[in-house]
Scaffold this motif. Sequence first.
Motif, short mmCIF file in Angstrom:
data_model
loop_
_atom_site.label_atom_id
_atom_site.label_comp_id
_atom_site.label_asym_id
_atom_site.label_seq_id
_atom_site.Cartn_x
_atom_site.Cartn_y
_atom_site.Cartn_z
N UNK A 1 43.99 34.43 38.28
CA UNK A 1 43.73 35.41 39.35
C UNK A 1 43.10 34.56 40.40
N UNK A 2 41.62 34.40 39.75
CA UNK A 2 40.66 33.18 40.08
C UNK A 2 41.23 31.74 40.48
N UNK A 3 42.32 31.22 39.70
CA UNK A 3 42.72 29.78 40.07
C UNK A 3 43.31 30.00 41.00
N UNK A 4 44.41 31.20 41.50
CA UNK A 4 45.26 31.48 42.76
C UNK A 4 43.47 31.61 44.07
N UNK A 5 43.07 31.86 43.80
CA UNK A 5 42.50 32.40 44.94
C UNK A 5 41.36 30.89 45.65
N UNK A 6 41.05 30.64 43.95
CA UNK A 6 40.71 28.42 44.42
C UNK A 6 41.86 27.67 45.26
N UNK A 7 42.75 27.88 45.01
CA UNK A 7 43.86 27.26 45.63
C UNK A 7 44.46 27.79 46.84
N UNK A 8 43.87 28.52 47.31
CA UNK A 8 44.25 28.74 49.18
C UNK A 8 42.76 28.77 49.59
N UNK A 9 41.50 28.80 48.68
CA UNK A 9 40.11 28.66 49.74
C UNK A 9 40.20 29.88 50.09
N UNK A 10 40.49 31.03 48.90
CA UNK A 10 39.44 32.18 49.95
C UNK A 10 39.96 32.88 51.39
N UNK A 11 41.53 32.15 51.79
CA UNK A 11 42.35 32.96 52.72
C UNK A 11 43.32 34.13 52.25
N UNK A 12 43.02 35.14 53.20
CA UNK A 12 43.75 36.16 52.50
C UNK A 12 45.21 36.11 52.23
N UNK A 13 45.63 36.39 50.70
CA UNK A 13 47.29 35.98 50.39
C UNK A 13 48.03 36.81 49.50
N UNK A 14 49.29 37.16 49.71
CA UNK A 14 49.57 37.95 47.84
C UNK A 14 49.55 37.32 47.19
N UNK A 15 49.41 38.33 46.12
CA UNK A 15 48.96 37.45 44.79
C UNK A 15 50.66 38.01 43.72
N UNK A 16 50.40 37.46 43.09
CA UNK A 16 51.89 37.61 41.79
C UNK A 16 50.87 38.88 41.02
N UNK A 17 51.79 39.81 40.31
CA UNK A 17 51.80 40.74 38.82
C UNK A 17 51.65 39.99 37.75
N UNK A 18 50.16 39.93 37.80
CA UNK A 18 49.40 39.00 36.63
C UNK A 18 48.85 40.14 35.32
N UNK A 19 49.72 40.87 34.16
CA UNK A 19 50.27 41.08 33.48
C UNK A 19 49.45 40.56 32.23
N UNK A 20 48.24 40.79 31.17
CA UNK A 20 47.89 40.25 29.84
C UNK A 20 48.57 41.25 28.89
N UNK A 21 49.25 40.51 28.20
CA UNK A 21 50.34 40.85 26.76
C UNK A 21 49.65 42.04 26.16
N UNK A 22 47.99 41.61 25.77
CA UNK A 22 47.00 42.03 25.00
C UNK A 22 46.87 43.46 25.41
N UNK A 23 46.98 44.14 26.86
CA UNK A 23 46.40 45.68 26.93
C UNK A 23 47.76 45.92 27.28
N UNK A 24 48.19 47.12 26.02
CA UNK A 24 49.17 47.26 25.30
C UNK A 24 49.74 48.49 26.52
N UNK A 25 48.35 49.29 27.12
CA UNK A 25 48.42 50.08 27.98
C UNK A 25 49.32 49.87 29.10
N UNK A 26 49.21 48.35 29.41
CA UNK A 26 50.11 47.98 30.48
C UNK A 26 51.22 48.00 30.47
N UNK A 27 52.10 47.19 29.46
CA UNK A 27 52.80 46.79 28.71
C UNK A 27 53.69 48.15 29.06
#
Length: 366
Positions: free
Chosen positions: A47-73
């Motif tokens: 997520x931080x790298x995406x923000x750095x890629x667009x240099x702080x310009x507002x943009x829609x983000x993809x859904x990023x899910x950590x597999x270790x967070x079983x509740x999210x799965x």
Amino acid sequence: MAVYATHIGDNFLQQVLSVVYAGDISPMQVADTQIFVPTNRLARALQTEILRKFDGVPTLMPQIVGISASDSIAEIASFYRGTYINPPVEEMQRQLWLADIICKHYSRLPHLDHMSCTMAMAYAKRLARLFDNLHLYEVSMGDFIRGTKDMAQDLSAHWDITATFIDYFYHQWHQYLNDQGLCDVGQYRMQCYQHLIDTIGTGKGRVFCVGFTATYPIIGRLLDAVAHMENGTVILPAYVSDTYTPNIVEDPSHPFYLLARYLGETTPKMLPVHRLQRHRICSQAFLPATNTQDWSHIPAHTTDTAHTTDTQKNVFAGIIFMDCTTPAHEAMAIALALRHVLETDGATGALITADKSLSRMVISIL
């Protein structure tokens, strides 16, 4: 199969984004993209790298899910299938229950001192981790006991007693879970992964699995499911050349052993190289033991084509190696180096270590 791999030493996050944002991708397509990563830490870094890629310009983000967070799965699986996965037992509840039964059975053994609560809690924690691994590696208790008994022939009498207790605790624990309508933590994660595999192809958006090494068999099945999807892509972490894969598969101690076993006959598409010559040379440390003779062909110097084409420069220039006799000396040396950085105008420095005690020692010295 859409399976990519990065070279050792490349910026993995930048390589991932070069694939995610490849081509003419609309903001809505990005928002409908799911990216599964093995840890929450990698999710935050991406997520931080995406923000750095667009240099702080507002943009829609993809859904990023950590597999270790079983509740999210479980939440994702329930959303797609309308199913509900039984919640797992609380880890502290499991540890306390196992510690209690360990103390009770230990007290029945003749000629033994009383077991302290601290020791029982430590044993219970290790026992719980073993139960989780049995679920995740898909190994039955019977197969585990038979396999370990063959490896511990010199300690067979001791192991027979230990195996009897482990088997008893295992069945008693799962009987308790059934009575309470709960499931074990490892079992819960397995159910979450399976639900994710069953539902991952129901959406219309793109799906990425990023940074996995196929540690568990079910993770390998998840990667296979994504790789065979029309809109699915698997991006593996740093990997060595396919030339060495047969030797890696024969060496279970190699860091890429599980990854090589997962790939099998599949050859991943290597992403373009954007690394320094120093990274290329350091990556040779990951060669299998049977190929380390190739180290003799590594050049000590190389041409720095980024700046000049006729000047030979040492690729390890600026690197200092120190062999410290004790951790205290190591911490003192690091603290002196950081102190020198603090006293130099415009200089920056950082300590990167996996040893928390070392970092605390450096802080106390500073």
